[in-house]
Design a protein around this motif. Structure first.
Motif, PDB file in Angstrom:
ATOM      1  N   PRO A 239       0.845  -1.204   0.000  1.00 19.09           N
ATOM      2  CA  PRO A 239       0.000   0.000   0.000  1.00 19.09           C
ATOM      3  C   PRO A 239       0.878   1.251   0.000  1.00 19.09           C
ATOM      4  CG  PRO A 239       0.045  -0.957   2.186  1.00 19.09           C
ATOM      5  CD  PRO A 239       0.806  -1.898   1.291  1.00 19.09           C
ATOM      6  N   THR A 240       1.331   1.631  -1.178  1.00 18.90           N
ATOM      7  CA  THR A 240       2.380   2.643  -1.313  1.00 18.90           C
ATOM      8  C   THR A 240       2.004   3.990  -0.693  1.00 18.90           C
ATOM      9  OG1 THR A 240       1.548   3.126  -3.536  1.00 18.90           O
ATOM     10  CG2 THR A 240       3.398   1.589  -3.362  1.00 18.90           C
ATOM     11  N   PHE A 241       0.785   4.461  -0.958  1.00 19.60           N
ATOM     12  CA  PHE A 241       0.407   5.775  -0.431  1.00 19.60           C
ATOM     13  C   PHE A 241       0.284   5.746   1.084  1.00 19.60           C
ATOM     14  CE2 PHE A 241      -2.491   9.322   0.526  1.00 19.60           C
ATOM     15  CZ  PHE A 241      -1.789  10.353  -0.077  1.00 19.60           C
ATOM     16  N   SER A 242      -0.240   4.659   1.633  1.00 27.52           N
ATOM     17  CA  SER A 242      -0.355   4.536   3.090  1.00 27.52           C
ATOM     18  C   SER A 242       1.025   4.523   3.744  1.00 27.52           C
ATOM     19  CB  SER A 242      -1.121   3.266   3.458  1.00 27.52           C
ATOM     20  OG  SER A 242      -2.467   3.346   3.041  1.00 27.52           O
ATOM     21  N   ILE A 243       1.986   3.880   3.105  1.00 28.78           N
ATOM     22  CA  ILE A 243       3.351   3.845   3.647  1.00 28.78           C
ATOM     23  C   ILE A 243       3.978   5.241   3.602  1.00 28.78           C
ATOM     24  CG2 ILE A 243       5.687   2.959   3.245  1.00 28.78           C
ATOM     25  CD1 ILE A 243       4.324   0.329   2.297  1.00 28.78           C
ATOM     26  N   TYR A 244       3.775   5.939   2.501  1.00 28.61           N
ATOM     27  CA  TYR A 244       4.275   7.310   2.378  1.00 28.61           C
ATOM     28  C   TYR A 244       3.679   8.212   3.471  1.00 28.61           C
ATOM     29  CZ  TYR A 244       3.814  12.139   0.644  1.00 28.61           C
ATOM     30  OH  TYR A 244       3.781  13.505   0.535  1.00 28.61           O
ATOM     31  N   MET A 245       2.360   8.105   3.679  1.00 28.86           N
ATOM     32  CA  MET A 245       1.709   8.916   4.708  1.00 28.86           C
ATOM     33  C   MET A 245       2.208   8.535   6.095  1.00 28.86           C
ATOM     34  SD  MET A 245      -0.287  11.234   3.459  1.00 28.86           S
ATOM     35  CE  MET A 245      -1.352  11.639   4.852  1.00 28.86           C
ATOM     36  N   THR A 246       2.473   7.261   6.298  1.00 26.19           N
ATOM     37  CA  THR A 246       3.021   6.816   7.584  1.00 26.19           C
ATOM     38  C   THR A 246       4.380   7.448   7.841  1.00 26.19           C
ATOM     39  OG1 THR A 246       1.805   4.728   7.573  1.00 26.19           O
ATOM     40  CG2 THR A 246       3.854   4.784   8.845  1.00 26.19           C
ATOM     41  N   LYS A 247       5.194   7.525   6.797  1.00 24.94           N
ATOM     42  CA  LYS A 247       6.497   8.179   6.930  1.00 24.94           C
ATOM     43  C   LYS A 247       6.328   9.628   7.399  1.00 24.94           C
ATOM     44  CE  LYS A 247      10.451   9.695   4.072  1.00 24.94           C
ATOM     45  NZ  LYS A 247      10.086  11.120   3.927  1.00 24.94           N
ATOM     46  N   LEU A 248       5.381  10.341   6.813  1.00 25.75           N
ATOM     47  CA  LEU A 248       5.150  11.733   7.204  1.00 25.75           C
ATOM     48  C   LEU A 248       4.671  11.826   8.652  1.00 25.75           C
ATOM     49  CD1 LEU A 248       3.445  13.316   4.053  1.00 25.75           C
ATOM     50  CD2 LEU A 248       5.881  13.046   4.573  1.00 25.75           C
ATOM     51  N   VAL A 249       3.806  10.907   9.057  1.00 29.78           N
ATOM     52  CA  VAL A 249       3.302  10.905  10.432  1.00 29.78           C
ATOM     53  C   VAL A 249       4.437  10.609  11.416  1.00 29.78           C
ATOM     54  CG1 VAL A 249       1.780   9.727  12.080  1.00 29.78           C
ATOM     55  CG2 VAL A 249       0.925  10.309   9.804  1.00 29.78           C
ATOM     56  N   LEU A 250       5.299   9.666  11.071  1.00 30.73           N
ATOM     57  CA  LEU A 250       6.415   9.330  11.953  1.00 30.73           C
ATOM     58  C   LEU A 250       7.408  10.491  12.064  1.00 30.73           C
ATOM     59  CD1 LEU A 250       7.108   5.609  10.943  1.00 30.73           C
ATOM     60  CD2 LEU A 250       5.712   6.479  12.835  1.00 30.73           C
ATOM     61  N   GLU A 251       7.610  11.213  10.974  1.00 30.44           N
ATOM     62  CA  GLU A 251       8.463  12.409  11.024  1.00 30.44           C
ATOM     63  C   GLU A 251       7.835  13.459  11.942  1.00 30.44           C
ATOM     64  OE1 GLU A 251      10.488  12.132   6.543  1.00 30.44           O
ATOM     65  OE2 GLU A 251       8.687  13.343   6.873  1.00 30.44           O
ATOM     66  N   TRP A 252       6.522  13.617  11.840  1.00 30.91           N
ATOM     67  CA  TRP A 252       5.795  14.545  12.720  1.00 30.91           C
ATOM     68  C   TRP A 252       5.943  14.122  14.181  1.00 30.91           C
ATOM     69  CZ3 TRP A 252       1.707  13.251  15.964  1.00 30.91           C
ATOM     70  CH2 TRP A 252       1.041  14.320  16.573  1.00 30.91           C
ATOM     71  N   LEU A 253       5.838  12.819  14.429  1.00 33.95           N
ATOM     72  CA  LEU A 253       5.942  12.307  15.794  1.00 33.95           C
ATOM     73  C   LEU A 253       7.330  12.569  16.384  1.00 33.95           C
ATOM     74  CD1 LEU A 253       4.632  10.800  18.130  1.00 33.95           C
ATOM     75  CD2 LEU A 253       5.227   8.642  17.003  1.00 33.95           C
ATOM     76  N   GLN A 254       8.353  12.447  15.559  1.00 38.84           N
ATOM     77  CA  GLN A 254       9.716  12.771  16.005  1.00 38.84           C
ATOM     78  C   GLN A 254       9.786  14.206  16.521  1.00 38.84           C
ATOM     79  OE1 GLN A 254      12.583  12.012  12.836  1.00 38.84           O
ATOM     80  NE2 GLN A 254      13.659  10.567  14.142  1.00 38.84           N
ATOM     81  N   LYS A 255       9.127  15.109  15.812  1.00 36.19           N
ATOM     82  CA  LYS A 255       9.152  16.518  16.180  1.00 36.19           C
ATOM     83  C   LYS A 255       8.377  16.805  17.465  1.00 36.19           C
ATOM     84  CE  LYS A 255       9.629  18.034  11.374  1.00 36.19           C
ATOM     85  NZ  LYS A 255       8.966  18.702  10.224  1.00 36.19           N
ATOM     86  N   GLN A 256       7.504  15.882  17.865  1.00 33.54           N
ATOM     87  CA  GLN A 256       6.740  16.044  19.109  1.00 33.54           C
ATOM     88  C   GLN A 256       7.504  15.511  20.317  1.00 33.54           C
ATOM     89  OE1 GLN A 256       3.996  17.824  18.289  1.00 33.54           O
ATOM     90  NE2 GLN A 256       4.785  17.422  16.223  1.00 33.54           N
TER      91      GLN A 256
END
Length: 370
Positions: A239-256
Motif C-alpha cells: 500500500p504505497t500511499f499509506s506507507i508514504y503517509m506513515t512516513k510523514l506521520v512518523l516524522e511529525w511524531l519525532q518533532k513532538q
C-alpha cells in the motif's frame, strides 16, 4: 477552509501539517513529475520511502536488531489468522486474554487452526476492567495473545505481563506509538495503521527473528511472515500511499519529542476528559479507573435518548464521530496522537455547556444556548 474535530475511532484524525505536506507533494513527489499514487513500488524513490519509514519506526519504538518490521495489508483482522497460522508449530495451542470485542474475534479465528485456552476474561463485568492472567501449573502453548488497548470498551493494560517463557503476542492497533513500550517483552506486535500510524490500508507487524519460518509448508505464500522478510515487504505491490503517509506521520511524531513526548500529551488529554467525567452529574465513565484507556474514552448519560441528543448537538457544533460503537451505544471520544489538547479542552467546555443547559432547563437542551 472548514475543518472539524474528528473523534473517530478509525480512520482517525491526522496531523494537519502532515496533510498539508502530502497536499504539496501530491501531484509531483520531490519534483519527479509523479504522484506517489502513480509511482512504481520498485522505483528508487519508493524504496527510499520504504526504508526511511522502517528506520523511523525502529528508532521511535527502539526496536532491537533481532526483530523484523513488516509492512502488510489486511488490517489487524487478517492478523487474527496469520498469527496462529505462523506461530502454531509445537503444540498447536495458544493462550488468549479475553478483554473485549477484538480479542473475541481473534479467539474465534485461532480456534479454526488449533486449540485456544482463555487464560483471563473480563466478560463478567462487561469488559470494564483488565483481568489478571492465570496460566496453568504446567503451561504448554505456542504463544500468549493480549490486546493492549480495547477500542470499543475503553480499557488498556496498565502494565505488560512479561513473567512468562512463552512468546507474548499483542494487538496494538489502537495504541501503538501512543505510549512507550519495551518491545523486548513481546515476540510479535501487530497494528492496523488507521489510528495512530497513518491512513487505512497498511498493517505493521514487528516480529522477533526466532518466530519467523514456523509456518507449515502448505501455508499460502501471502500469509507466511517469512515471505515479507525475504522480500523486504515487496513480494507484491504494498500500500504505497499509506506507507508514504506513515512516513510523514512518523516524522511529525519525532518533532513532538518521539513516543516519550507524545505519551505525556496523551495522558494530559485523557486526564482532562476523565476529570470532567468523574465530577459530572450527567456524564459517566463505566471503566474502572486503573484500566482506563488514554486513547478511547467511552462515556454515557445512562439515558439512550439523551445520549443521542448529545451526539446530534455535538455534530451541529463540528464535533464529529462521538457516537459509541454500535454494540455498546453511548458515546466515545478517541484521543489519538494527532488530537490536540486544545481540541479536548473545547470538547470538555462543550460538554459542560450541554450539561448546564440540560440541568437548568428541566431535561431540555436548547441549541441556541450552546
Amino acid at each position: 477552509m472548514r475543518r472539524v474535530t474528528n473523534f473517530s475511532a478509525g480512520p482517525s484524525t491526522l496531523p494537519y501539517s502532515v496533510l498539508k505536506k502530502a497536499q504539496a507533494e501530491f501531484t509531483s513527489y520531490q519534483n519527479t513529475g509523479l504522484s506517489i499514487l502513480e509511482m512504481s513500488h520498485r522505483s528508487k524513490h519508493f524504496e527510499e520511502i520504504l526504508f526511511d519509514t522502517k528506520q523511523l519506526l525502529q528508532k521511535l519504538m527502539n526496536i532491537p536488531n533481532n526483530y523484523q518490521v513488516l509492512f502488510l495489508q489486511g488490517g489487524a483482522s487478517l492478523q487474527f489468522s496469520m498469527v496462529p497460522l505462523n506461530l502454531f508449530h509445537r503444540t498447536n495451542h495458544a493462550y488468549y486474554a479475553h478483554t473485549g470485542t477484538w480479542s473475541e474475534k481473534a479467539i474465534q479465528e485461532a480456534r479454526k487452526m488449533g486449540e485456544v485456552t482463555m487464560i483471563s476474561s473480563s466478560e463478567d463485568k462487561a469488559f470494564t476492567y483488565i483481568p489478571p492472567i492465570h496460566l496453568p501449573n504446567h503451561p504448554s502453548a505456542d504463544y500468549i495473545h493480549i490486546t493492549t488497548n480495547n477500542t470499543i470498551e475503553g480499557t488498556r493494560y496498565d502494565t505488560i505481563p512479561n513473567e512468562f517463557d512463552i512468546p507474548l503476542v499483542a494487538d496494538m492497533s489502537s495504541n501503538i506509538l501512543s505510549e512507550v513500550y519495551d518491545v523486548t517483552k513481546f515476540g510479535l506486535i501487530y497494528a492496523g495503521a488507521q489510528k495512530n500510524i497513518g491512513p487505512a490500508g497498511l498493517t505493521i507487524v514487528i516480529i522477533r527473528d526466532d518466530l519467523i519460518g514456523k509456518a507449515p509448508q502448505n501455508c499460502p505464500t501471502m500469509l507466511d511472515y517469512s515471505t515479507y522478510v525475504k522480500t523486504k515487504s515487496l513480494y507484491n505491490t504494498p500500500p504505497t500511499f499509506s506507507i508514504y503517509m506513515t512516513k510523514l506521520v512518523l516524522e511529525w511524531l519525532q518533532k513532538q519529542g518521539g513516543v516519550e513526548g507524545i505519551e505525556k500529551v496523551n495522558k494530559e488529554k485523557a486526564r482532562l476528559l476523565y476529570s470532567f467525567l468523574d465530577h459530572s452529574p450527567l456524564f459517566h465513565s463505566k471503566v474502572e479507573p486503573k484500566f482506563r484507556s488514554i486513547m478511547n474514552i467511552p462515556f454515557t448519560t445512562y439515558n439512550a435518548e439523551l445520549d443521542q441528543l448529545f451526539i446530534q448537538t455535538a455534530l451541529e457544533h463540528d464535533f464529529l464521530e462521538l457516537q459509541g460503537h454500535r454494540s455498546t451505544g453511548g458515546m466515545r471520544a478517541s484521543l489519538y496522537n494527532a488530537m490536540s489538547i486544545e481540541s479536548v479542552r473545547k470538547l470538555v467546555d462543550f460538554m459542560k455547556l450541554f450539561e448546564q443547559s440540560y440541568l437548568l432547563e428541566g431535561n431540555y437542551v436548547s441549541n441556541k444556548d450552546l
